[in-house]
Design an enzyme around this catalytic site. Structure first.
Site, PDB file in Angstrom:
ATOM      1  N   CYS A   8       0.685  -1.370   0.032  1.00 24.57           N
ATOM      2  CA  CYS A   8       0.151   0.077   0.109  1.00 24.57           C
ATOM      3  C   CYS A   8       1.001   1.289   0.014  1.00 24.57           C
ATOM      4  CB  CYS A   8      -0.948   0.154   1.138  1.00 24.57           C
ATOM      5  SG  CYS A   8      -0.248  -0.027   2.863  1.00 24.57           S
ATOM      6  N   ASN A  11       2.155   1.623   4.351  1.00 24.56           N
ATOM      7  CA  ASN A  11       2.688   0.421   4.932  1.00 24.56           C
ATOM      8  C   ASN A  11       2.260   0.113   6.515  1.00 24.56           C
ATOM      9  OD1 ASN A  11       5.435  -1.819   5.402  1.00 24.56           O
ATOM     10  ND2 ASN A  11       3.569  -2.688   5.098  1.00 24.56           N
ATOM     11  N   CYS A  13      -1.441   0.648   7.307  1.00 24.24           N
ATOM     12  CA  CYS A  13      -2.684   0.418   7.450  1.00 24.24           C
ATOM     13  C   CYS A  13      -3.106  -0.902   6.805  1.00 24.24           C
ATOM     14  CB  CYS A  13      -3.653   1.610   6.975  1.00 24.24           C
ATOM     15  SG  CYS A  13      -3.437   2.939   8.228  1.00 24.24           S
ATOM     16  N   ARG A  14      -3.346  -0.893   5.299  1.00 24.31           N
ATOM     17  CA  ARG A  14      -3.875  -1.605   4.579  1.00 24.31           C
ATOM     18  C   ARG A  14      -3.126  -2.899   4.362  1.00 24.31           C
ATOM     19  NH1 ARG A  14      -5.060   2.372  -0.245  1.00 24.31           N
ATOM     20  NH2 ARG A  14      -3.197   3.132   0.759  1.00 24.31           N
ATOM     21  N   SER A  15      -1.799  -2.882   4.064  1.00 27.78           N
ATOM     22  CA  SER A  15      -1.025  -3.832   3.581  1.00 27.78           C
ATOM     23  C   SER A  15      -0.545  -4.787   4.829  1.00 27.78           C
ATOM     24  CB  SER A  15       0.262  -3.596   2.846  1.00 27.78           C
ATOM     25  OG  SER A  15       0.974  -2.572   3.538  1.00 27.78           O
ATOM     26  N   ASP A 125      -7.967   3.890   1.495  1.00 23.60           N
ATOM     27  CA  ASP A 125      -7.115   4.314   2.353  1.00 23.60           C
ATOM     28  C   ASP A 125      -7.965   4.925   3.720  1.00 23.60           C
ATOM     29  OD1 ASP A 125      -5.268   5.543   3.899  1.00 23.60           O
ATOM     30  OD2 ASP A 125      -4.199   6.863   2.345  1.00 23.60           O
TER      31      ASP A 125
HETATM   32  P1  4NP Z   1      -1.791   2.965   4.124  1.00 23.49           P
HETATM   33  O1  4NP Z   1      -2.209   4.138   4.729  1.00 23.49           O
HETATM   34  O2  4NP Z   1      -1.157   3.385   2.536  1.00 23.49           O
HETATM   35  O3  4NP Z   1      -2.991   1.871   3.935  1.00 23.49           O
HETATM   36  O4  4NP Z   1      -0.800   2.362   5.069  1.00 23.49           O
HETATM   37  C1  4NP Z   1      -1.758   5.193   4.979  1.00 23.49           C
HETATM   38  C2  4NP Z   1      -0.750   5.556   5.907  1.00 23.49           C
HETATM   39  C3  4NP Z   1      -0.050   6.805   6.051  1.00 23.49           C
HETATM   40  C4  4NP Z   1      -0.373   7.855   5.223  1.00 23.49           C
HETATM   41  C5  4NP Z   1      -1.451   7.638   4.168  1.00 23.49           C
HETATM   42  C6  4NP Z   1      -1.799   6.298   3.775  1.00 23.49           C
HETATM   43  N1  4NP Z   1      -0.019   9.037   5.273  1.00 23.49           N
HETATM   44  O5  4NP Z   1      -0.258  10.071   4.344  1.00 23.49           O
HETATM   45  O6  4NP Z   1       0.982   9.393   6.342  1.00 23.49           O
END
Ligand code: 4NP
Length: 154
Positions: A8, A11, A13-15, A125
């Site tokens: 993702c 790295n 939340c989703r992955s 997200d």
């Molecule tokens: P992820 O979510 O891609 O599912 O881990 C996010 C985590 C952090 C951010 C964006 C998306 N950020 O902008 O910090």
């Protein structure tokens, strides 16, 4: 050995959720010796961090631990893994840019292609949203991981 990497943006939340869910399903089936599972992010902005506490809390309520430590997705991951499973279209484009062989491109799968009961084209997200977004991620990746196991096991 079937080697799977979830990707993702951050790295955190989703992955990590997908990694934890797939590990959970593998353990339930006693297939630990058949699979290697990891996750990574295209941004690298959260390197060294555990999964977001909100994501971990929602996963834990379902009996799922998230062991990941955030790291950046690297071109050499195409050598290390059989399958690269991305969460959204931006992740897809960013991974594709790092592919150096035609064979690499064929390794990239979109999680939303394995979630037929959801209308989403991507795993959304959840970072800037509320609790429901984290639940939605877990619902989607649970269905997606069940279907990915069917694909990988042929
Ligand atoms: P992820 O979510 O891609 O599912 O881990 C996010 C985590 C952090 C951010 C964006 C998306 N950020 O902008 O910090």
């Amino acid at each position: 050995m079937i080697k799977v990497l979830f990707v993702c943006l951050g790295n955190i939340c989703r992955s990590p959720a997908a990694e934890g869910v797939l590990l959970h399903l593998i353990r339930e089936r006693g297939w630990e010796d058949k699979y290697e599972v990891d996750s990574a992010g295209t941004s690298g902005h959260h390197d060294g961090e555990r999964a977001d506490p909100r994501m971990r809390t929602h996963a834990k309520a379902r009996g799922i631990e998230l062991p990941s430590i955030s790291r950046k997705f690297l071109p050499e991951d195409f050598r290390r893994f059989d399958w690269i499973v991305v969460m959204d279209n931006s992740n897809y484009r960013n991974c594709l840019k790092l592919a150096s062989h035609e064979e690499d491109k064929g390794k990239i799968l979109k999680m939303a292609d394995f979630t037929p009961s959801f209308s989403d084209d991507e795993v959304p997200d959840p970072y800037y949203g509320g609790a429901q977004g984290f639940e939605h991620v877990l619902d989607m990746v649970n269905e997606g991981c069940e279907n990915l196991l069917k694909k990988f096991n042929g």
